[in-house]
Design a protein around this motif. Structure first.
Motif, PDB file in Angstrom:
ATOM      1  N   UNK A   1       0.981  -1.220   0.020  1.00  0.00           N
ATOM      2  CA  UNK A   1       0.100   0.056   0.508  1.00  0.00           C
ATOM      3  C   UNK A   1       0.650   1.719   0.154  1.00  0.00           C
ATOM      4  N   UNK A   2       0.353   2.504  -1.046  1.00  0.00           N
ATOM      5  CA  UNK A   2       0.880   3.293  -0.810  1.00  0.00           C
ATOM      6  C   UNK A   2       1.254   4.168   0.345  1.00  0.00           C
ATOM      7  N   UNK A   3       2.836   4.711   1.236  1.00  0.00           N
ATOM      8  CA  UNK A   3       2.568   5.444   2.020  1.00  0.00           C
ATOM      9  C   UNK A   3       1.887   6.841   3.229  1.00  0.00           C
ATOM     10  N   UNK A   4       0.757   7.143   1.644  1.00  0.00           N
ATOM     11  CA  UNK A   4      -0.257   8.067   1.981  1.00  0.00           C
ATOM     12  C   UNK A   4      -1.542   7.219   2.752  1.00  0.00           C
ATOM     13  N   UNK A   5      -1.123   5.959   2.567  1.00  0.00           N
ATOM     14  CA  UNK A   5      -2.850   4.952   2.592  1.00  0.00           C
ATOM     15  C   UNK A   5      -2.195   5.085   3.356  1.00  0.00           C
ATOM     16  N   UNK A   6      -1.096   4.242   3.790  1.00  0.00           N
ATOM     17  CA  UNK A   6      -0.695   3.902   5.275  1.00  0.00           C
ATOM     18  C   UNK A   6      -1.003   4.465   6.184  1.00  0.00           C
TER      19      UNK A   6
ATOM     20  N   UNK B   1      -8.499  -3.173   0.268  1.00  0.00           N
ATOM     21  CA  UNK B   1      -6.979  -2.696   0.908  1.00  0.00           C
ATOM     22  C   UNK B   1      -6.115  -2.402  -0.114  1.00  0.00           C
ATOM     23  N   UNK B   2      -6.103  -3.160  -1.423  1.00  0.00           N
ATOM     24  CA  UNK B   2      -5.077  -3.025  -1.860  1.00  0.00           C
ATOM     25  C   UNK B   2      -5.480  -2.314  -3.164  1.00  0.00           C
ATOM     26  N   UNK B   3      -7.239  -1.930  -2.896  1.00  0.00           N
ATOM     27  CA  UNK B   3      -7.488  -0.809  -4.059  1.00  0.00           C
ATOM     28  C   UNK B   3      -7.291   0.797  -3.575  1.00  0.00           C
ATOM     29  N   UNK B   4      -6.968   0.449  -1.420  1.00  0.00           N
ATOM     30  CA  UNK B   4      -6.847   1.830  -1.146  1.00  0.00           C
ATOM     31  C   UNK B   4      -8.425   1.938  -0.760  1.00  0.00           C
TER      32      UNK B   4
END
Length: 329
Positions: free
Chosen positions: A175-180, A232-235
């Motif tokens: 996942x991207x840092x932003x989504x994390x 989650x993968x699709x954020x």
């Protein structure tokens, strides 16, 4: 002295499917994370000035001359596992209370093994460390424990764990840092004030698995986990992730008697009424920490409203897993 720092676990999805009694017959996955709260274990040689040759400090103090006389089951098992019989000091401290649904016993086992291996001038990969902790807890101690706690304590981060009769494997959840950070900002961790022995509750679930009483529930849990992996993968937005957590909790609360009680249900339903997207009682149930997903804009009001929660703990992810932070042996 050698000091290790090992994170506690925050299970997200798939809890209850990480028991061998289940995944050996039903390949499963879970998503789990490590939190930026830790247990610390120190070990050092004990000088020959005392009438005991093993000194242990945790919530009690043990001074003994034989490993067999050690009360603490994990310490006794780990020393036997590493064939250490004398002249050692072991101490433990932790950021959060034990018996509260955060995998603290497995974090301790992982941290102690990590320290003992380094004391003997050996090092392990994260996978090896996790597997040895699983072996100690499941085979040597004979506890009814799953495997995600040891894996997360060793690895850190957010992991996708795949389990089957062939064993387990783990990979960093992408996942991207932003989504994390978005996910992290919504997580609220609240202590109920009630501690309990997870072994008692976990045994009920394992017995139900062996007797085939909860197959349908665990299959539902697996389906919910697979959906969460996709979302989650699709954020996706947190409201969707919260709904999936809510679904998973509704399944988990029926896995065994005692997972939930009236006071637990009251806290959970109050949280939903006051703006939580979803959540769960962590660990095997019966008490400990709650985890809720709450919009950041509502969190201060949420804390004031949820008076049943004794302590709110700041939350961040841990990315490192078990580490040696001091080694001057």
């Amino acid at each position: 002295m050698i000091i290790t720092k090992t994170p506690y676990r925050l299970s997200l999805f798939g809890g209850g499917t990480d028991y061998p009694a289940w995944y050996n017959n039903h390949p499963s996955k879970c998503i789990s994370a490590a939190m930026n709260h830790h247990c610390y274990v120190h070990v050092k040689p004990l000088p020959p000035f005392f009438d005991h040759n093993i000194h242990i400090t945790y919530s009690k103090i043990e001074n003994v001359n034989s490993v067999d006389d050690i009360d603490h089951p994990a310490i006794r098992a780990c020393l036997k596992f590493r064939n250490i019989t004398s002249n050692i000091t072991i101490g433990h401290d932790g950021d959060l209370p034990a018996r509260s649904g955060i995998g603290s016993s497995s974090s301790f086992t992982v941290g102690l093994l990590n320290a003992l291996y380094h004391l003997q001038k050996e090092s392990l990969t994260k996978e090896q460390l996790a597997q040895k902790a699983i072996t100690v807890e499941q085979d040597l101690i004979g506890e009814n424990v799953g495997i995600q706690d040891q894996i997360m304590a060793a690895h850190g981060g957010i992991q996708l764990i795949s389990m089957s009769s062939d064993g387990w494997k783990t990979e960093d959840f992408s996942m991207s840092n932003e989504y994390k950070k978005y996910l992290e900002s919504h997580i609220m961790l609240g202590f109920s004030g009630v501690s309990r022995h997870a072994e008692v509750q976990a045994k009920k679930s394992v017995d139900n698995i062996k007797e085939g009483k909860i197959d349908n529930l665990l299959l539902e849990m697996a389906n919910s986990t697979n959906e969460a992996i996709i979302m989650l993968a699709k954020e996706k937005e947190m409201s969707i992730i919260g709904e999936l957590l809510d679904t998973a909790w509704s399944i988990k609360r029926n896995l065994a008697d005692g997972v939930t009680q009236k006071w637990i249900d009251n806290i959970y339903f109050s949280a939903i009424e006051n703006g939580a997207y979803g959540g769960k009682l962590m660990g095997a149930g019966g008490g400990g920490f709650f985890m809720f997903l709450v919009p950041p804009s509502l969190q201060e009001h949420f804390k004031k409203t949820m008076k049943e929660i004794k302590v709110w703990v700041p939350f961040q992810f841990d990315n490192n897993g078990s580490q040696v932070i001091l080694n001057n042996i």
